[in-house]
Scaffold this active site. Sequence first.
Site, mmCIF file in Angstrom:
data_model
loop_
_atom_site.group_PDB
_atom_site.id
_atom_site.type_symbol
_atom_site.label_atom_id
_atom_site.label_comp_id
_atom_site.label_asym_id
_atom_site.label_seq_id
_atom_site.Cartn_x
_atom_site.Cartn_y
_atom_site.Cartn_z
ATOM 1 N N LYS A 13 -38.188 -1.790 -19.476
ATOM 2 C CA LYS A 13 -39.640 -1.881 -19.254
ATOM 3 C C LYS A 13 -40.198 -3.230 -19.686
ATOM 4 O O LYS A 13 -41.092 -3.767 -19.036
ATOM 5 C CB LYS A 13 -40.392 -0.712 -19.889
ATOM 6 N N ARG A 88 -48.185 5.630 -26.648
ATOM 7 C CA ARG A 88 -46.923 6.327 -26.888
ATOM 8 C C ARG A 88 -47.135 7.775 -27.290
ATOM 9 O O ARG A 88 -46.173 8.504 -27.492
ATOM 10 C CB ARG A 88 -46.182 5.615 -28.023
ATOM 11 N N ARG A 122 -27.490 -4.406 -27.256
ATOM 12 C CA ARG A 122 -28.491 -5.478 -27.114
ATOM 13 C C ARG A 122 -28.410 -6.476 -28.273
ATOM 14 O O ARG A 122 -28.299 -6.085 -29.434
ATOM 15 C CB ARG A 122 -29.881 -4.829 -27.073
ATOM 16 N N ARG A 153 -31.306 -6.202 -33.386
ATOM 17 C CA ARG A 153 -32.557 -5.793 -34.015
ATOM 18 C C ARG A 153 -32.278 -4.670 -35.007
ATOM 19 O O ARG A 153 -31.447 -3.811 -34.740
ATOM 20 C CB ARG A 153 -33.488 -5.248 -32.922
ATOM 21 N N ARG A 164 -35.430 7.207 -32.004
ATOM 22 C CA ARG A 164 -36.472 6.686 -31.112
ATOM 23 C C ARG A 164 -36.497 7.473 -29.798
ATOM 24 O O ARG A 164 -37.554 7.738 -29.242
ATOM 25 C CB ARG A 164 -36.243 5.193 -30.842
HETATM 26 P P1 AMP Z 1 -40.602 -1.256 -28.682
HETATM 27 O O1 AMP Z 1 -40.261 -2.691 -28.746
HETATM 28 O O2 AMP Z 1 -41.676 -0.939 -27.676
HETATM 29 O O3 AMP Z 1 -39.392 -0.367 -28.531
HETATM 30 O O4 AMP Z 1 -41.251 -0.875 -30.112
HETATM 31 C C1 AMP Z 1 -40.514 -1.005 -31.297
HETATM 32 C C2 AMP Z 1 -41.124 -0.135 -32.383
HETATM 33 O O5 AMP Z 1 -42.475 -0.547 -32.657
HETATM 34 C C3 AMP Z 1 -41.231 1.347 -32.061
HETATM 35 O O6 AMP Z 1 -40.018 2.065 -32.284
HETATM 36 C C4 AMP Z 1 -42.344 1.772 -33.004
HETATM 37 O O7 AMP Z 1 -41.870 1.904 -34.332
HETATM 38 C C5 AMP Z 1 -43.279 0.575 -32.972
HETATM 39 N N1 AMP Z 1 -44.301 0.730 -31.904
HETATM 40 C C6 AMP Z 1 -44.404 0.002 -30.749
HETATM 41 N N2 AMP Z 1 -45.426 0.445 -29.999
HETATM 42 C C7 AMP Z 1 -45.990 1.484 -30.682
HETATM 43 C C8 AMP Z 1 -47.070 2.372 -30.432
HETATM 44 N N3 AMP Z 1 -47.786 2.318 -29.296
HETATM 45 N N4 AMP Z 1 -47.361 3.299 -31.372
HETATM 46 C C9 AMP Z 1 -46.678 3.388 -32.516
HETATM 47 N N5 AMP Z 1 -45.621 2.612 -32.814
HETATM 48 C C10 AMP Z 1 -45.276 1.656 -31.912
#
Ligand code: AMP
Length: 207
Positions: A13, A88, A122, A153, A164
């Site tokens: 995404k 989310r 990754r 990461r 997740r």
């Molecule tokens: P992502 O890069 O989108 O996978 O986000 C990495 C991490 O950031 C997630 O696993 C959450 O811990 C946090 N995070 C990102 N977006 C949100 C959101 N909309 N609400 C809460 N936590 C978020």
Amino acid sequence: MKLIIIGPQGSGKGTQAKLLSEKLNVLHISTGDIFRDNIKKETELGKKAQEYINFGKLVPDELTVKLVESKIKEDICKNGFILDGFPRNLIQAKSLDGFTDIDCVIVIDISDKEAIKRISGRRTCEECGKIFNVNTDNINNKCKFCDGNLIQRDDDVEETVKERLKTYHEITKPVINYYKEQNKTIVVDGERAIEIIFDEIIKKIKK
Ligand code: AMP
């Protein structure tokens, strides 16, 4: 255009959001990137977010919603935006309704098995942020563009990825249904080449 892109971790995404933001000239807003940037800079927000992110948990809604609201209200968003990683959960989706209207929600579909394989492989360049994958790219531990170190990461290790994904199924999927009921979703199969997925998204958005 005001867009949202939703998909599990590893669905691509972020990659599609970046391509779409360039093609449609809208701002790419990735809450995950904003949090990571704040963690790197050791800001107050970063310190708070890190406690959750490292365990694969969602950052509290008050923090996240406020962050997105202020971003959307910035001048650079006047052409539109693509939200990546937000909303989310249903609370975030309903809060979003309070300060903007969404035109279209792009849903990228991939299996958990594929997501785990992609994310565990990754690697990100510490310097320039480019993303590689040990499953598909011929890489050592250096970035081929800038020679920076390639790192995994903290939240990309298999146990955290599983956590997740669990959060995605239990908490984020109802958000997709919320937008389905409003006839705003388009769904694409994410287990294909990046360009093919991108072309399909563009076609479906135009419709
Ligand atoms: P992502 O890069 O989108 O996978 O986000 C990495 C991490 O950031 C997630 O696993 C959450 O811990 C946090 N995070 C990102 N977006 C949100 C959101 N909309 N609400 C809460 N936590 C978020």
